[in-house]
Design an enzyme around this catalytic site. Structure first.
Site, PDB file in Angstrom:
ATOM      1  N   LYS A 158       1.124  -1.377   0.237  1.00 46.68           N
ATOM      2  CA  LYS A 158       0.006   0.360  -0.123  1.00 46.68           C
ATOM      3  C   LYS A 158       1.493   0.807  -0.091  1.00 46.68           C
ATOM      4  O   LYS A 158       0.514   2.027  -0.432  1.00 46.68           O
ATOM      5  CB  LYS A 158      -0.716   0.187   1.126  1.00 46.68           C
ATOM      6  CG  LYS A 158      -1.801  -0.571   0.837  1.00 46.68           C
ATOM      7  CD  LYS A 158      -3.613  -0.878   1.290  1.00 46.68           C
ATOM      8  CE  LYS A 158      -4.635  -1.514   0.654  1.00 46.68           C
ATOM      9  NZ  LYS A 158      -5.504  -1.391   1.625  1.00 46.68           N
ATOM     10  N   LYS A 218     -10.147  -3.064  -6.211  1.00 50.97           N
ATOM     11  CA  LYS A 218     -11.326  -1.956  -6.553  1.00 50.97           C
ATOM     12  C   LYS A 218     -10.951  -0.948  -6.790  1.00 50.97           C
ATOM     13  O   LYS A 218     -11.329  -0.365  -7.532  1.00 50.97           O
ATOM     14  CB  LYS A 218     -12.862  -2.112  -5.861  1.00 50.97           C
ATOM     15  CG  LYS A 218     -12.217  -2.065  -4.240  1.00 50.97           C
ATOM     16  CD  LYS A 218     -13.627  -1.888  -3.342  1.00 50.97           C
ATOM     17  CE  LYS A 218     -13.426  -2.938  -2.411  1.00 50.97           C
ATOM     18  NZ  LYS A 218     -12.563  -2.246  -1.176  1.00 50.97           N
ATOM     19  N   LYS A 224      -3.468  -9.010  -7.449  1.00 49.33           N
ATOM     20  CA  LYS A 224      -5.479  -9.550  -6.957  1.00 49.33           C
ATOM     21  C   LYS A 224      -5.757  -8.425  -7.918  1.00 49.33           C
ATOM     22  O   LYS A 224      -5.365  -7.331  -7.647  1.00 49.33           O
ATOM     23  CB  LYS A 224      -5.259  -9.690  -5.305  1.00 49.33           C
ATOM     24  CG  LYS A 224      -5.359  -8.560  -5.081  1.00 49.33           C
ATOM     25  CD  LYS A 224      -6.178  -8.734  -3.884  1.00 49.33           C
ATOM     26  CE  LYS A 224      -6.088  -7.782  -2.943  1.00 49.33           C
ATOM     27  NZ  LYS A 224      -7.578  -7.193  -2.107  1.00 49.33           N
TER      28      LYS A 224
HETATM   29  N1  AQP Z   1      -8.983 -10.189  -5.985  1.00 43.95           N
HETATM   30  C1  AQP Z   1     -10.001 -10.999  -4.690  1.00 43.95           C
HETATM   31  N2  AQP Z   1      -9.736 -12.288  -4.620  1.00 43.95           N
HETATM   32  C2  AQP Z   1     -10.658 -12.762  -2.733  1.00 43.95           C
HETATM   33  N3  AQP Z   1     -10.700 -11.662  -2.410  1.00 43.95           N
HETATM   34  C3  AQP Z   1     -11.111 -10.857  -2.642  1.00 43.95           C
HETATM   35  N4  AQP Z   1     -11.049  -9.503  -1.840  1.00 43.95           N
HETATM   36  C4  AQP Z   1     -10.633  -8.642  -1.838  1.00 43.95           C
HETATM   37  N5  AQP Z   1      -9.939  -8.649  -2.991  1.00 43.95           N
HETATM   38  C5  AQP Z   1     -10.090 -10.019  -2.931  1.00 43.95           C
HETATM   39  C6  AQP Z   1     -11.616  -9.883  -0.101  1.00 43.95           C
HETATM   40  O1  AQP Z   1     -12.141  -9.189  -0.845  1.00 43.95           O
HETATM   41  C7  AQP Z   1     -12.499  -8.333   1.659  1.00 43.95           C
HETATM   42  C8  AQP Z   1     -12.679  -6.870   1.744  1.00 43.95           C
HETATM   43  O2  AQP Z   1     -11.811  -6.626   1.288  1.00 43.95           O
HETATM   44  P1  AQP Z   1     -11.805  -4.932   1.118  1.00 43.95           P
HETATM   45  O3  AQP Z   1     -11.964  -4.212  -0.189  1.00 43.95           O
HETATM   46  O4  AQP Z   1     -12.121  -4.956   2.395  1.00 43.95           O
HETATM   47  O5  AQP Z   1      -9.857  -4.805   1.599  1.00 43.95           O
HETATM   48  P2  AQP Z   1      -8.894  -5.436   0.043  1.00 43.95           P
HETATM   49  O6  AQP Z   1      -8.119  -6.016   0.158  1.00 43.95           O
HETATM   50  O7  AQP Z   1      -7.930  -4.120  -0.160  1.00 43.95           O
HETATM   51  O8  AQP Z   1      -9.935  -5.467  -1.859  1.00 43.95           O
HETATM   52  P3  AQP Z   1      -9.850  -4.338  -2.726  1.00 43.95           P
HETATM   53  O9  AQP Z   1     -10.514  -4.793  -3.055  1.00 43.95           O
HETATM   54  O10 AQP Z   1      -8.154  -4.452  -3.107  1.00 43.95           O
HETATM   55  O11 AQP Z   1      -9.862  -3.246  -2.023  1.00 43.95           O
HETATM   56  P4  AQP Z   1      -8.784  -1.878  -2.401  1.00 43.95           P
HETATM   57  O12 AQP Z   1      -8.478  -1.664  -3.264  1.00 43.95           O
HETATM   58  O13 AQP Z   1      -9.815  -0.112  -2.186  1.00 43.95           O
HETATM   59  O14 AQP Z   1      -7.579  -1.799  -1.702  1.00 43.95           O
HETATM   60  C9  AQP Z   1     -10.854  -8.910   2.353  1.00 43.95           C
HETATM   61  O15 AQP Z   1     -11.277 -10.300   3.148  1.00 43.95           O
HETATM   62  C10 AQP Z   1     -10.669  -8.940   0.381  1.00 43.95           C
HETATM   63  O16 AQP Z   1      -9.481 -10.325   0.907  1.00 43.95           O
END
Ligand code: AQP
Length: 332
Positions: free
Chosen positions: A113, A198, A195
């Site tokens: 991050k 969003k 991965k």
């Molecule tokens: N690509 C993924 N595959 C499987 N699980 C996923 N999660 C996120 N992306 C994938 C799981 O979704 C939950 C919530 O995630 P979050 O939005 O709180 O945080 P994150 O992991 O940082 O997800 P993003 O989409 O990558 O968000 P941004 O881009 O805002 O940082 C978690 O349990 C995560 O593992």
């Protein structure tokens, strides 16, 4: 016997993706029939990567509407906004004092991050997993459904809880992560070494839950395959295609091998078209529910208010016990 507690959440940092659905929301829908589930909309976490174009209020309602559209039942599960329950941040401060700086500094997500947010390396990004541990421990959680990327944070949470319990006696349940065997890490469509996220700037890497049909087809078409389009499919090292198989399996619940067999002897364009079709049909159901629910603002607010009252009751009671244990009990 009292049902065990499940806690999980998603940051309203943008539009939810099929990665969020396959990795966690799908698990939530199943778990709410067996456990007492508490699902947070983690707005405090989302401000660690705050961007000017964030519309948090709308993002929160969008996220809640998608929870419901995917099958979360507010009569069975508590759904609330993280910042509404002040006990989370209070516990977070206490847990800061039981976490080593070295442990925190080792977190892979922190390292990633700060690269992605090089212009805003705030300490919130560093303390993110402690707030997450507070969210979980505050409710005496037994299970935490998460994607693979969050595994290390849950390990840290368990370490903090064990450390606290060793000092003050049994206080926290030691929560277990629930990570799916398949679908725990849906990869970006084009850049398959990371991965699906969003907040990815390359929109061609993402399929949103609210993605339009034409964009699903377009994005899947862009996945690199053999230049000779008429060739029969070879998955070998094509991570883009294997990712799609994983997505299809995650959405439909069918085995990956079933899809592999189905696409045997077909050409790449058939694979891409059929896959896009399966994904679109799945998304259409969710989208229909979503657009019906999203209009009902006062219904959504009622759910959040009800969730707030229920979560607050548990959080307040548990925080009081913790505060007493660490000696913060001066009375006037
Ligand atoms: N690509 C993924 N595959 C499987 N699980 C996923 N999660 C996120 N992306 C994938 C799981 O979704 C939950 C919530 O995630 P979050 O939005 O709180 O945080 P994150 O992991 O940082 O997800 P993003 O989409 O990558 O968000 P941004 O881009 O805002 O940082 C978690 O349990 C995560 O593992």
């Amino acid at each position: 016997m009292k049902k065990k507690i499940v806690f999980s959440g998603i940051q309203p940092s943008g539009k939810l993706t099929i990665g969020n659905y396959i990795g966690v929301i799908k698990q939530w829908v199943k778990m709410q029939n067996k456990y007492n589930c508490i699902f947070s909309i983690a707005d405090l976490h989302s401000i660690t990567t705050y961007k000017n174009n964030f519309d948090l209020n709308n993002n929160i309602l969008d996220t809640l509407s998608l929870y419901l559209a995917c099958g979360i039942n507010p009569n069975k599960s508590i759904i609330f906004i993280q910042s509404h329950i002040y006990e989370h941040t209070q516990l977070s401060w206490i847990l800061n004092c039981y976490t080593n700086y070295g442990e925190l500094n080792r977190m892979i997500q922190f390292k990633k991050k700060i690269i992605n947010n090089s212009k805003n390396i705030n300490t919130g990004i560093l303390f993110y997993p402690i707030l997450m541990a507070s969210d979980i421990l505050l409710y005496n959680t037994s299970y935490v459904p998460v994607g693979l990327d969050q595994k290390q944070h849950i390990e840290l949470c368990r370490n903090i809880a064990n450390k606290f319990n060793n000092i003050y006696g049994n206080t926290f349940n030691i929560p277990k992560p629930c990570i799916l065997k398949n679908g725990n890490r849906i990869m970006s469509l084009q850049e398959t070494n990371k991965k699906m996220s969003k907040s990815d700037k390359n929109l061609n890497n993402i399929i949103y839950l609210l993605e339009k049909k034409k964009d699903v087809f377009k994005k899947i078409k862009l996945i690199k395959t053999d230049s000779k389009k008429k060739y029969k499919i070879k998955y070998n090292n094509n991570l883009g295609l294997l990712n799609i198989l994983n997505i299809l399996s995650g959405l439909t619940g069918k085995k990956i091998n079933k899809f592999k067999n189905h696409f045997n002897n077909k050409i790449y364009s058939d694979f891409k078209n059929e896959a896009s079709n399966i994904i679109t049909i799945f998304l259409e159901k969710i989208q229909e529910n979503y657009y019906n629910i999203r209009k009902k603002k006062s219904f959504l607010k009622d759910i959040l208010n009800y969730g707030k009252i229920k979560a607050k009751k548990i959080a307040k009671k548990n925080l009081f016990k913790i505060i007493k244990k660490v000696g913060l009990k001066f009375k006037i």
